[in-house]
Design a protein around this motif. Structure first.
Motif, PDB file in Angstrom:
ATOM      1  N   ARG A 161       0.840  -1.213   0.000  1.00  0.00           N
ATOM      2  CA  ARG A 161       0.000   0.000   0.000  1.00  0.00           C
ATOM      3  C   ARG A 161       0.873   1.260   0.000  1.00  0.00           C
ATOM      4  NH1 ARG A 161      -3.793  -3.208   3.027  1.00  0.00           N
ATOM      5  NH2 ARG A 161      -5.757  -3.260   1.861  1.00  0.00           N
ATOM      6  N   LYS A 162       1.962   1.217   0.748  1.00  0.00           N
ATOM      7  CA  LYS A 162       2.861   2.386   0.769  1.00  0.00           C
ATOM      8  C   LYS A 162       3.458   2.629  -0.619  1.00  0.00           C
ATOM      9  CE  LYS A 162       4.136   1.996   5.659  1.00  0.00           C
ATOM     10  NZ  LYS A 162       5.237   1.722   6.620  1.00  0.00           N
ATOM     11  N   ILE A 163       3.814   1.553  -1.321  1.00  0.00           N
ATOM     12  CA  ILE A 163       4.374   1.701  -2.667  1.00  0.00           C
ATOM     13  C   ILE A 163       3.329   2.306  -3.607  1.00  0.00           C
ATOM     14  CG2 ILE A 163       5.288   0.443  -4.653  1.00  0.00           C
ATOM     15  CD1 ILE A 163       6.469  -1.577  -2.719  1.00  0.00           C
ATOM     16  N   ILE A 164       2.053   1.864  -3.471  1.00  0.00           N
ATOM     17  CA  ILE A 164       0.986   2.417  -4.312  1.00  0.00           C
ATOM     18  C   ILE A 164       0.758   3.883  -3.974  1.00  0.00           C
ATOM     19  CG2 ILE A 164      -1.477   2.260  -4.861  1.00  0.00           C
ATOM     20  CD1 ILE A 164      -1.281  -0.747  -4.404  1.00  0.00           C
ATOM     21  N   HIS A 165       0.786   4.235  -2.691  1.00  0.00           N
ATOM     22  CA  HIS A 165       0.601   5.637  -2.289  1.00  0.00           C
ATOM     23  C   HIS A 165       1.677   6.537  -2.908  1.00  0.00           C
ATOM     24  CE1 HIS A 165      -1.747   4.334   1.567  1.00  0.00           C
ATOM     25  NE2 HIS A 165      -2.466   4.245   0.474  1.00  0.00           N
ATOM     26  N   ARG A 166       2.907   5.974  -3.092  1.00  0.00           N
ATOM     27  CA  ARG A 166       3.997   6.756  -3.671  1.00  0.00           C
ATOM     28  C   ARG A 166       4.015   6.664  -5.198  1.00  0.00           C
ATOM     29  NH1 ARG A 166       7.092   3.835   0.248  1.00  0.00           N
ATOM     30  NH2 ARG A 166       8.084   2.725  -1.493  1.00  0.00           N
ATOM     31  N   ARG A 167       2.975   6.041  -5.799  1.00  0.00           N
ATOM     32  CA  ARG A 167       2.925   5.808  -7.247  1.00  0.00           C
ATOM     33  C   ARG A 167       4.152   5.036  -7.713  1.00  0.00           C
ATOM     34  NH1 ARG A 167      -0.580   8.536 -10.524  1.00  0.00           N
ATOM     35  NH2 ARG A 167      -1.932  10.083  -9.524  1.00  0.00           N
ATOM     36  N   GLY A 168       4.468   3.970  -6.989  1.00  0.00           N
ATOM     37  CA  GLY A 168       5.640   3.177  -7.314  1.00  0.00           C
ATOM     38  C   GLY A 168       5.543   2.540  -8.692  1.00  0.00           C
ATOM     39  N   GLU A 169       6.700   2.270  -9.312  1.00  0.00           N
ATOM     40  CA  GLU A 169       6.753   1.642 -10.621  1.00  0.00           C
ATOM     41  C   GLU A 169       6.258   0.188 -10.533  1.00  0.00           C
ATOM     42  OE1 GLU A 169       7.549   2.970 -13.536  1.00  0.00           O
ATOM     43  OE2 GLU A 169       7.766   4.923 -12.564  1.00  0.00           O
ATOM     44  N   PRO A 170       5.741  -0.363 -11.654  1.00  0.00           N
ATOM     45  CA  PRO A 170       5.266  -1.763 -11.641  1.00  0.00           C
ATOM     46  C   PRO A 170       6.345  -2.746 -11.193  1.00  0.00           C
ATOM     47  CG  PRO A 170       4.544  -0.662 -13.645  1.00  0.00           C
ATOM     48  CD  PRO A 170       5.470   0.289 -12.944  1.00  0.00           C
ATOM     49  N   GLU A 171       7.609  -2.473 -11.555  1.00  0.00           N
ATOM     50  CA  GLU A 171       8.668  -3.389 -11.171  1.00  0.00           C
ATOM     51  C   GLU A 171       8.862  -3.407  -9.656  1.00  0.00           C
ATOM     52  OE1 GLU A 171      11.078  -6.400 -11.710  1.00  0.00           O
ATOM     53  OE2 GLU A 171       9.922  -5.425 -13.307  1.00  0.00           O
ATOM     54  N   ALA A 172       8.716  -2.239  -9.018  1.00  0.00           N
ATOM     55  CA  ALA A 172       8.831  -2.188  -7.558  1.00  0.00           C
ATOM     56  C   ALA A 172       7.689  -2.953  -6.902  1.00  0.00           C
ATOM     57  CB  ALA A 172       8.837  -0.731  -7.089  1.00  0.00           C
ATOM     58  N   VAL A 173       6.492  -2.798  -7.464  1.00  0.00           N
ATOM     59  CA  VAL A 173       5.346  -3.544  -6.936  1.00  0.00           C
ATOM     60  C   VAL A 173       5.581  -5.036  -7.097  1.00  0.00           C
ATOM     61  CG1 VAL A 173       2.872  -3.947  -7.186  1.00  0.00           C
ATOM     62  CG2 VAL A 173       3.780  -1.627  -7.422  1.00  0.00           C
ATOM     63  N   ARG A 174       6.087  -5.446  -8.276  1.00  0.00           N
ATOM     64  CA  ARG A 174       6.317  -6.872  -8.540  1.00  0.00           C
ATOM     65  C   ARG A 174       7.356  -7.454  -7.590  1.00  0.00           C
ATOM     66  NH1 ARG A 174       9.697 -10.147 -11.698  1.00  0.00           N
ATOM     67  NH2 ARG A 174       8.609 -11.938 -12.655  1.00  0.00           N
ATOM     68  N   GLU A 175       8.464  -6.751  -7.396  1.00  0.00           N
ATOM     69  CA  GLU A 175       9.519  -7.260  -6.518  1.00  0.00           C
ATOM     70  C   GLU A 175       9.018  -7.425  -5.093  1.00  0.00           C
ATOM     71  OE1 GLU A 175      12.841  -4.689  -6.788  1.00  0.00           O
ATOM     72  OE2 GLU A 175      13.348  -5.230  -8.864  1.00  0.00           O
ATOM     73  N   ARG A 176       8.244  -6.445  -4.612  1.00  0.00           N
ATOM     74  CA  ARG A 176       7.726  -6.539  -3.253  1.00  0.00           C
ATOM     75  C   ARG A 176       6.725  -7.683  -3.120  1.00  0.00           C
ATOM     76  NH1 ARG A 176       9.836  -5.875   1.234  1.00  0.00           N
ATOM     77  NH2 ARG A 176       8.582  -7.576   2.023  1.00  0.00           N
TER      78      ARG A 176
END
Length: 843
Positions: free
Chosen positions: A796-811
Motif C-alpha cells: 500500500r505504501k508503494i501504491i501511495h507513492r505511485r511506485g513503478e510496476p517493477e517495484a510492486v512486482r519485486e515486493r
C-alpha cells in the motif's frame, strides 16, 4: 452453526427439494415424508421391502455416516438430524459442532451401523439382489441391496453386511437418473426395449404389428397397413384389456397433469403407470406393439437408407437414442427409437431434418452399434468438393483433428441448396440465394447447433473475394479449426440471414454492426449468440458469432486455483468492503472466475448487483444488469444507479475508463465490496494501469484488497495422457525458468518439487497421445493459470507513492506471490498441461 473447515459442502440455508426424479419402477409403495420439515428421518427410516426392522434397531440419535457431496468429495462423521427432504445436520470427524447441509449439496448418504431384519428371506439372492443406478451426472453405481424403497425425496437402498444385517444408503431424488435391478437390465428412465423379452406373437399368421421388421419394403408396407387403422389412446387400450381400472387410469392422468405443471415437461403416461406399479414393462411393450400400431424393427439386420441417415446428425441420434431408417411415400422420416412416445426426440428430428417423423420401436443397444459404423455415414458430397479437400495441404494434427464434426448434414444441405438455386454463366459468381430460403435457414441453424454440441465458443463466417467459397471455422479450447465451406453464391444470403436473426440492418454493408441472437426463437436450444458483422475488402462482410450459453457458475473448486490462493480469495470475498480485481486478456475466463467467487457469498443475507456486457452467466439470487452503450446505459451510469439500489456487493464487468474506475474505488470505500475485471497482463501491471487512468493513489491503495491475474491453457486429455520423465538437464533449465532471475534458489525449488510433486524422486510431465475423446489432438478442455497479489501494508505504501510496476512486482514476490509462469510450471509437473502450453501463454 459453525462450518467445519474440512467439510466438503458449502454451508447454505435449507432449500426444499424441488428437483424432479424421472418415473422409476420400484418394489415398494411410496413412503410419505414426515409432515414437519425438520422431522428426524433417522427414527423412521423405511424398512426394506423383504422384511421389517428388528425391534429397537432404529433410533433418533446420532448415526455414524459417510457423506458424499454433489461434486464427488467425501466426509466421514455423524448425522445428528436428517430432515424429510430439505437437508441434514452433519458433524464431521473431529468436529465439535454440526452444520446444516442442504440436500441439493448431497450425492449420497451411507449410514454404516448394521441393522438386523426380523424375517430375513430364505433365499440369499433375495438379500443380495444386484442393482444398477445411474446418477444425474452420468456416473453408474452398481452393488447389492436387500430391496429398494423410493419416496418423493430420495431412493433408499440396503447393502447387506452378513447374516440378516444390512446398512442404509440414501440417494436424493435429484441425484438419480435411473435405477433398476441388474436381472431386469433395462433402462428404467425410458420405455425402451433393451434386454426385455417381448411376448411371443401367436404362431398363426402374426399381424404386421407383431412382426419384427428387417427391411425397408416390409417396414413401409407395415406402416401403410397401420395407417389405415384408427388411432387409439394408451390408457383406453389398457382399460379395455383389464390391465388397468378406470380409477387407476384417472389417478395416473392426474399425476401426469401435476408433473407437467410442477416441472413444465411432459412425462409419458406409460412411465407414470410403471412408477405407480400398476403396469409392468412387459405388459406395456406388448400393448405398444400389438394394440397401438407401434412397429418393432430389428436394426441389427436392417439396411438403413443412406439418404435418411444424412438428415439427422449422429450427435442428435445419441442424445435422443434414435436412428433414421428410411423415407416413406409421403416424404416422412421413419425413425427407430427406444422410446417412440418421446415428443422431445420427435421434435428434434423434425427440426434437424425439416420433415415429419414417424417412430418405430428398436433396441438402443442395437442402434448404438449401428450408429458406430462410420461407413453408414458416408456422404454423397460433390466430387469437386472431395477433390478440393484432397488438394489441401496437410495441417498440424493438433489443430485439424481438434474438432471431429459430423459434416454429413452440412454437405447434404449445401448440395441441396446448390440444386435449388442453379447458376449458369455469369450468375455463377452472383449471390442469388435468398435469406428466407428454407434450406439456407436450416443450414445456418445447423452450423449453430453443431457449434453448441461440440463445445465451440466462436463461429467465424469468412467471405472470400471472387468465386472463393465462404469458409466456416469454429474455435474450441482456444484453437480455430475448419468446419465447412459454402459456395460463394450463398455468402450474402448467409450474412443477411444472420442479420435478420440479430435484428440488424440488412442493407448496411459499409460499417460494422453488433447485435445479439436469441436462438430459442429459431431452434430447439436455449442459447444466445453475440454477433459482430465486420466489413472487409471488396465490399464483402465477415461474421463472428460468440456463443453465450446461459449457464450457471462454475464451482470454485473447478477453477484449478492453488489452495493458498483460494483460501486468500475466500477471506477477501467475505469482507464487507474493498476492491478485488481479476485481470487478463479477452477470453481468459475472468467473468467465470468472478461468478464462481460470487457464488460462494450468494446468500439471502447479501444483495449482489452485477453490470455486465453481455450477461453470459446467470445464477439465482443475483440482480444482473445488461449494459447498453447505444442508449447511454454505460458501466459508469449502471454503477451510479446500483449504488442507490442498497447493494452489499457490486460486480462491474470491466473498468474501461477513468470515471468508472474512480466511482468503483469510491464505492469500495463507502461500505461495498466491489469486484471487477481489467485487461492487463499481470497483477502488478494492474496497479500501474489504474494509476495511469487517474485514480487517486491514496484512495486506490486503501481500497484494493487483491489482484488475480489469469490465463487459460489447454489441458492434457486424461483419456490418453502418458507420463514423460524429465532428465536432470531439463529439470535444471525449468528451475532457472521458474526463478526467472528472482529470489528462488533453483536447487531449493527442485528439492521442493521432488518432495511435493515427485514420484519416487522422479519428476514427470504428461503428454496426450491422441484418442477419440480429444479428436487426436492430445488436449481436451482448458484450465487456468493464476497469479495472485494480496495487499499488505508495504505494498500500500508503494501504491501511495505511485511506485513503478517493477517495484510492486519485486515486493509482491518477496511476500510470496507466485507468478503465472511459476503456477503453470507446477501444473505441468502435476500432469495437467504441458510446458509448451505454459510458455505460449506466459510469453
Amino acid at each position: 452453526m459453525e462450518r467445519a473447515p474440512d467439510l466438503p459442502f458449502d454451508e447454505c440455508p435449507s432449500v426444499p427439494l424441488t428437483a424432479p426424479i424421472e418415473p422409476q419402477p420400484v418394489d415398494h409403495e411410496p413412503v410419505k415424508s414426515p409432515a414437519t420439515p425438520r422431522a428426524n428421518l433417522l427414527a423412521s427410516w423405511p424398512a426394506p421391502t423383504i422384511s421389517p426392522w428388528a425391534p429397537a434397531e432404529l433410533n433418533d440419535g446420532p448415526e455414524r455416516a459417510h457423506l458424499e457431496s454433489a461434486q464427488g468429495r467425501s466426509a466421514t462423521g455423524e448425522i445428528v438430524l436428517l430432515g424429510s427432504g430439505d437437508g441434514l445436520f452433519f458433524r464431521p470427524e473431529g468436529g465439535q459442532k454440526a452444520v446444516w447441509v442442504a440436500i441439493s449439496k448431497v450425492r449420497s448418504l451411507a449410514l454404516t451401523r448394521p441393522l438386523s431384519l426380523v424375517a430375513p428371506p430364505s433365499h440369499a439372492d433375495e438379500l443380495r439382489r444386484r442393482y444398477r443406478l445411474v446418477l444425474a451426472n452420468g456416473l453408474v453405481r452398481e452393488g447389492e441391496s436387500a430391496g429398494a424403497v423410493r419416496t418423493e425425496s430420495a431412493l433408499f437402498l440396503y447393502p447387506p453386511t452378513g447374516g440378516s444385517a444390512v446398512t442404509r444408503l440414501l440417494f436424493p431424488a435429484a441425484q438419480v437418473r435411473s435405477f433398476d435391478w441388474a436381472e431386469n437390465a433395462r433402462p428404467p428412465l425410458r420405455l425402451g426395449l433393451d434386454d426385455i423379452e417381448i411376448p411371443a406373437a401367436p404362431p398363426a399368421a402374426p399381424s404386421a404389428r407383431a412382426q419384427i421388421l428387417t427391411s425397408v419394403p416390409a417396414l413401409l408396407a407395415a406402416l401403410d397397413a397401420v395407417g389405415r387403422n384408427p388411432i387409439r389412446r394408451l390408457g383406453e387400450v389398457l382399460v379395455e384389456l383389464h390391465i388397468l381400472t378406470p380409477a387407476q387410469l384417472e389417478q395416473a392422468l392426474e399425476r401426469q397433469r401435476v408433473e407437467r405443471q410442477r416441472c413444465r415437461r411432459h412425462v409419458p403416461l406409460g412411465a407414470v403407470l410403471i412408477e405407480m406399479g400398476v403396469v409392468t414393462s412387459d405388459q406395456l411393450k406388448a400393448v405398444l406393439i400389438q394394440k397401438l400400431g407401434i412397429l418393432r424393427v430389428d436394426v441389427r439386420n436392417f439396411v438403413a437408407d443412406p439418404e435418411a441417415l444424412r438428415l439427422v446428425p449422429r450427435a442428435h441420434c445419441y442424445r435422443h437414442r434414435l436412428m433414421p431408417l428410411c423415407l416413406d411415400a409421403q416424404g416422412r422420416l421413419v425413425v427407430a427409437m427406444d422410446n417412440p412416445m418421446s415428443s422431445e426426440g420427435l421434435e428434434a428430428v423434425r427440426f434437424t431434418s425439416g420433415r415429419r417423423a414417424i417412430a418405430v420401436l428398436a433396441n438402443w443397444s442395437d442402434m448404438s452399434a449401428a450408429l458406430g459404423a462410420r461407413d453408414l455415414w458416408a456422404t454423397d458430397a460433390p466430387l469437386e468438393a472431395e477433390a478440393q479437400a484432397a488438394s489441401k495441404p496437410n495441417v498440424d494434427a493438433s489443430v485439424s483433428d481438434l474438432i471431429d464434426f459430423d459434416l454429413a448434414g452440412v454437405h447434404e444441405l449445401t448440395s441441396r441448396l446448390t440444386l435449388e438455386t442453379p447458376a449458369t454463366g455469369e450468375a455463377e459468381s452472383a449471390d442469388i440465394a435468398r435469406e428466407s430460403d428454407s434450406t439456407l435457414v436450416r443450414l445456418v441453424n445447423k452450423v449453430i447447433l453443431d457449434a453448441m454440441e461440440s463445445g465451440a465458443s466462436d463461429i467465424h463466417f469468412e467471405s472470400a473475394p471472387g468465386k472463393g467459397p465462404t469458409r466456416i471455422r469454429m474455435r474450441r479450447d482456444g484453437v480455430l479449426s475448419d468446419y465447412a465451406e459454402v459456395p460463394a453464391r450463398f455468402r450474402s444470403a448467409i450474412v443477411s440471414r444472420i442479420k435478420i436473426m440479430a435484428s440488424l440492418d440488412i442493407a448496411e454493408r459499409r460499417k460494422h454492426q453488433d447485435g445479439k441472437i436469441d436462438f430459442s426463437r429459431f431452434g430447439p436450444a436455449k442459447l444466445e449468440l453475440r454477433v459482430a458483422i465486420i466489413p472487409t475488402a471488396n465490399g464483402l462482410e465477415s461474421v463472428i458469432l460468440r456463443l453465450l450459453a446461459s449457464t450457471g457458475p462454475l464451482p470454485v473448486d473447478k477453477l484449478c486455483l492453488n489452495a493458498g490462493v483460494l483460501a486468500r480469495l475466500r477471506q477477501i470475498v467475505e469482507k464487507p468492503h474493498g476492491l478485488l480485481l481479476v485481470c487478463g486478456p479477452t477470453g481468459s475466463g475472468k467473468t467465470t472466475t468472478l461468478h464462481s467467487l460470487m457464488a460462494m457469498i450468494n446468500t439471502p443475507e447479501r444483495k449482489i448487483w452485477t453490470a455486465e456486457d453481455p450477461v453470459e452467466i446467470t445464477q439465482e439470487g443475483l440482480s444482473q444488469v445488461q449494459v447498453n452503450a447505444k442508449i447511454g446505459w454505460t458501466f459508469t451510469e449502471a454503477l451510479r444507479a446500483l449504488l442507490r439500489a442498497d447493494p452489499d456487493v457490486i460486480m462491474i464487468g470491466e473498468m474501461r475508463d477513468r470515471e468508472t474506475a474512480q466511482t468503483a474505488v469510491e464505492a469500495s470505500l463507502t461500505g461495498h465490496l466491489v469486484l471487477s475485471t481489467l485487461h492487463t497482463n499481470s497483477a502488478p501491471e494492474t496497479v500501474a494501469r489504474l494509476l495511469d487512468l487517474g485514480v487517486d493513489p491514496f484512495k486506490f491503495g486503501d481500497a484494493l484488497l487483491g489482484v488475480l491475474a489469469q490465463r487459460l491453457v489447454r489441458r492434457v486429455c486424461p483419456a490418453c495422457a502418458t507420463p514423460v520423465e524429465l532428465g536432470e538437464e531439463e529439470i535444471a533449465r525449468i528451475a532457472l525458468e521458474y526463478a526467472d532471475g528472482g529470489a528462488p534458489d533453483p536447487s531449493a525449488v527442485v528439492a521442493g518439487w521432488r518432495e511435493r510433486l515427485g514420484h519416487e524422486g522422479r519428476l514427470l510431465t504428461a503428454r496426450g497421445e491422441g484418442c477419440d475423446e480429444c479428436g487426436g489432438s492430445g488436449y481436451k478442455g482448458r484450465l487456468g493459470l493464476h497469479e495472485f497479489m494480496g495487499m499488505t501494508a508495504t505494498l500500500r505504501k508503494i501504491i501511495h507513492r505511485r511506485g513503478e510496476p517493477e517495484a510492486v512486482r519485486e515486493r509482491a514476490l518477496a511476500e510470496g506471490m507466485r507468478t503465472l509462469r511459476q503456477d503453470g510450471i507446477e501444473k505441468a509437473l502435476m500432469g495437467l498441461t504441458t510446458l509448451q502450453q505454459v510458455r505460449a501463454a506466459c510469453g
